[in-house]
Design a protein around this motif. Structure first.
Motif, mmCIF file in Angstrom:
data_model
loop_
_atom_site.group_PDB
_atom_site.id
_atom_site.type_symbol
_atom_site.label_atom_id
_atom_site.label_comp_id
_atom_site.label_asym_id
_atom_site.label_seq_id
_atom_site.Cartn_x
_atom_site.Cartn_y
_atom_site.Cartn_z
ATOM 1 N N LEU A 25 0.821 -1.211 0.000
ATOM 2 C CA LEU A 25 0.000 0.000 0.000
ATOM 3 C C LEU A 25 0.857 1.263 0.000
ATOM 4 C CD1 LEU A 25 -2.814 -1.121 2.460
ATOM 5 C CD2 LEU A 25 -3.158 -0.401 0.089
ATOM 6 N N TYR A 26 1.888 1.280 0.831
ATOM 7 C CA TYR A 26 2.763 2.451 0.851
ATOM 8 C C TYR A 26 3.513 2.597 -0.471
ATOM 9 C CZ TYR A 26 2.052 3.632 5.770
ATOM 10 O OH TYR A 26 1.497 4.035 6.965
ATOM 11 N N THR A 27 3.910 1.467 -1.050
ATOM 12 C CA THR A 27 4.603 1.514 -2.346
ATOM 13 C C THR A 27 3.673 2.041 -3.430
ATOM 14 O OG1 THR A 27 5.972 -0.378 -1.676
ATOM 15 C CG2 THR A 27 5.896 0.148 -4.032
ATOM 16 N N GLU A 51 -4.065 2.322 8.088
ATOM 17 C CA GLU A 51 -3.343 3.594 8.006
ATOM 18 C C GLU A 51 -2.619 3.715 6.659
ATOM 19 O OE1 GLU A 51 -0.290 6.244 10.770
ATOM 20 O OE2 GLU A 51 -1.253 4.450 11.594
ATOM 21 N N ALA A 52 -2.001 2.613 6.222
ATOM 22 C CA ALA A 52 -1.325 2.614 4.916
ATOM 23 C C ALA A 52 -2.328 2.814 3.790
ATOM 24 C CB ALA A 52 -0.572 1.291 4.727
ATOM 25 N N LEU A 53 -3.502 2.205 3.930
ATOM 26 C CA LEU A 53 -4.559 2.359 2.931
ATOM 27 C C LEU A 53 -5.002 3.820 2.852
ATOM 28 C CD1 LEU A 53 -6.860 1.493 1.049
ATOM 29 C CD2 LEU A 53 -8.145 0.794 3.053
ATOM 30 N N GLY A 111 -4.197 7.512 14.227
ATOM 31 C CA GLY A 111 -3.460 7.425 12.972
ATOM 32 C C GLY A 111 -4.351 7.120 11.793
ATOM 33 N N VAL A 112 -5.235 6.144 11.967
ATOM 34 C CA VAL A 112 -6.174 5.763 10.897
ATOM 35 C C VAL A 112 -7.153 6.898 10.624
ATOM 36 C CG1 VAL A 112 -8.029 4.163 10.280
ATOM 37 C CG2 VAL A 112 -5.960 3.294 11.399
ATOM 38 N N ALA A 113 -7.685 7.479 11.701
ATOM 39 C CA ALA A 113 -8.690 8.537 11.542
ATOM 40 C C ALA A 113 -8.123 9.754 10.829
ATOM 41 C CB ALA A 113 -9.241 8.934 12.913
ATOM 42 N N VAL A 114 -6.882 10.126 11.120
ATOM 43 C CA VAL A 114 -6.268 11.284 10.465
ATOM 44 C C VAL A 114 -6.172 11.051 8.957
ATOM 45 C CG1 VAL A 114 -4.100 12.556 10.181
ATOM 46 C CG2 VAL A 114 -4.987 12.124 12.467
#
Length: 499
Positions: A170-172, A209-211, A260-263
């Motif tokens: 996902l980050y890639t 979070e990566a998503l 982290g996810v919410a942001v």
């Protein structure tokens, strides 16, 4: 409820409707400028093993021969540990731009790396993905674009069972989305939107979070409003997928809310709203009520040291609510009714005080929301007055010119509701504060002060007399020669002298 003015005489020079029209035009220009602010960036997920961290050695730049040797060992090494070690050495070398350039120029290198990515050995596959991730993070566009042959595999592995590999993919993908329109054109028909929609149901917080990061980069693409966000086709459209509903679920306040996810998803929601593709759909999904509840939750949490991460949520939540409140669909769905609770006003002021202390540059975000809340809501204006919040507002005037304009705009929203509201604005500290702002040289601040005085004199003639007694005409004279202010200065002088 306090009733707005009806059938009253217009002021000599400038009417209430004209003042409102000017203010709304300025707000529209501000809104357009805010929508252009983006957070496009790349991220690097570098998690060295304990052995590497303890070693502390700096990876050296690799030449062609070394790269070829590591790739050969990774493919044909006799032991799995040897093969994995070769990829670890390659990955560490790829941290250098010089090695990255050598790697992409080396014939067959990327094809070999993609082949290792499809390996049946999980650790080997993970190390190959880390090598690709290093390349995707490169500041050199040709290096990142060399990774595009791997996108179909990266998407395939999003449906896998390894949360570490999914997070890395996902980050890639997020980095590759940032890099080029060609990459995004390739990813859309390959099914990136359905793949992300599937991932958003993951129970793993690092994956979510990566998503959020990958999705936020996709939503910021210049072609997003026409090709990525619209609810045209489920295979390539964010709004036609289940993503919006799940985003709002992940923004529900409570003990399960992960900062982290919410942001990440709050910013995603912000980009969708700013596209103005179909905000009515978000409103029907309950976006206004979810954000309103989250606002209350943030106001109760930002001061707590245990919830330090939540402060990063404040800015996107304020922006999302502010922009949604300008939509006609909010009224149709009862969104304004949901936000007429006095607790919303109190929460906004708690957040304003928090921002003043910790992040003063973000004060305009809170004031923008307060402006949109008060623009068409007599009940919110009533709450401001009944909770005695005019003085705290005036105390923000010295912060900056931008803040001053927004504070004065909110006060104009209150004043234009009619005589009963202006009775609460004067007598009080308002007039002396406005005389202070007239001493400033910023034309926007002075112009907004003139409009507020015009409204105040219209509904409270006694205030005009007090203004004259406090040398108000002399304060106006210093702006008589300013082209942008001349008409308004003359109009206010006439109003003050004829009340």
């Amino acid at each position: 409820m306090l009733s707005p003015r009806q059938g009253l005489l217009r002021p000599v020079g400038c009417g209430v409707e004209e003042l409102r029209r000017r203010r709304r035009e300025r707000e529209a220009a501000l809104r357009r400028a805010r929508r252009e602010q983006q957070l496009v960036s790349k991220r690097l997920l570098r998690d060295d093993t304990p052995e590497e961290a303890e070693g502390g050695s700096v990876a050296s730049i690799l030449g062609e021969a070394e790269i070829q040797q590591f790739l050969w060992l990774a493919q044909r090494g006799t032991e799995e540990k040897e093969r994995e070690g070769a990829l670890v050495s390659l990955r560490r070398g790829l941290q250098h731009p010089e090695t990255q350039q050598t790697f992409i120029r080396l014939e067959g290198s990327m094809r070999t790396l993609v082949g290792l990515l499809t390996s049946n050995h999980a650790l080997l596959q993970l190390e190959a993905a880390r090598c690709l991730h290093e390349l995707s993070h490169s500041e050199q566009s040709e290096v990142a674009e060399a990774c595009l042959p791997a996108t179909s595999y990266l998407l395939t592995y999003l449906a896998g069972h390894s949360s570490d590999l999914i997070e890395l993919c996902l980050y890639t993908l997020g980095n590759l989305i940032v890099e080029s329109e060609a990459g995004r054109r390739q990813l859309l028909p390959q099914g990136i939107v359905p793949a992300l929609a599937s991932c958003i149901q993951s129970p793993h917080l690092p994956v979510l979070e990566a998503l959020g990061y990958a999705l936020s980069q996709l939503l910021q693409a210049k072609e997003a409003p026409k090709k990525i966000i619209p609810s045209v086709s489920a295979c390539s459209s964010v709004l036609a997928s289940s993503i919006p509903q799940h985003m709002l679920r992940l923004l529900q306040p409570g003990p399960k809310l992960n900062p982290g996810v919410a942001v990440e998803f709050a910013w995603c929601l912000h980009y969708i709203i700013c596209s103005q593709v179909n905000n009515a759909l978000l409103i029907t999904h309950g976006a206004v009520s979810t954000l309103g509840l989250l606002l209350l939750y943030l106001a109760g949490s930002v001061q707590s040291p245990e919830d330090a991460g939540l402060e990063l949520l404040v800015c996107p939540v304020l922006r999302c609510l502010s922009n949604l409140l300008t939509e006609e669909a909010v009224e149709a769905e009862g969104g304004q009714v949901q936000l007429r609770d006095e607790r919303v006003v109190v929460s906004v002021f708690i957040l304003l005080q928090f921002l003043l202390q910790k992040h003063p540059s973000l004060l305009p975000e809170g004031l923008w929301l307060l402006n949109n809340l008060t623009a068409n809501s007599p009940s919110i204006c009533t709450s401001l007055l009944s909770l005695d919040l005019i003085k705290p507002l005036l105390q923000l005037l010295p912060v900056s010119n931008v803040v001053s304009v927004l504070v004065l705009t909110v006060l104009c929203n209150v004043a234009e509701k009619g005589p009963a509201y202006c009775w609460h604005l004067w007598p009080g500290p308002l007039l002396s504060s406005l005389l202070d702002t007239l001493a400033l040289s910023d034309t926007d601040v002075v112009g907004q002060s003139l409009e507020l005085l015009q409204l105040l004199f219209l509904y409270r003639p006694e205030a005009a007399q007090a203004f004259l007694q406090q040398s108000g005409l002399q304060a106006l004279k210093r702006h008589e020669e300013e082209a942008q202010l001349q008409d308004r200065v003359l109009a206010l002088q006439q109003t003050a002298l004829h009340r």
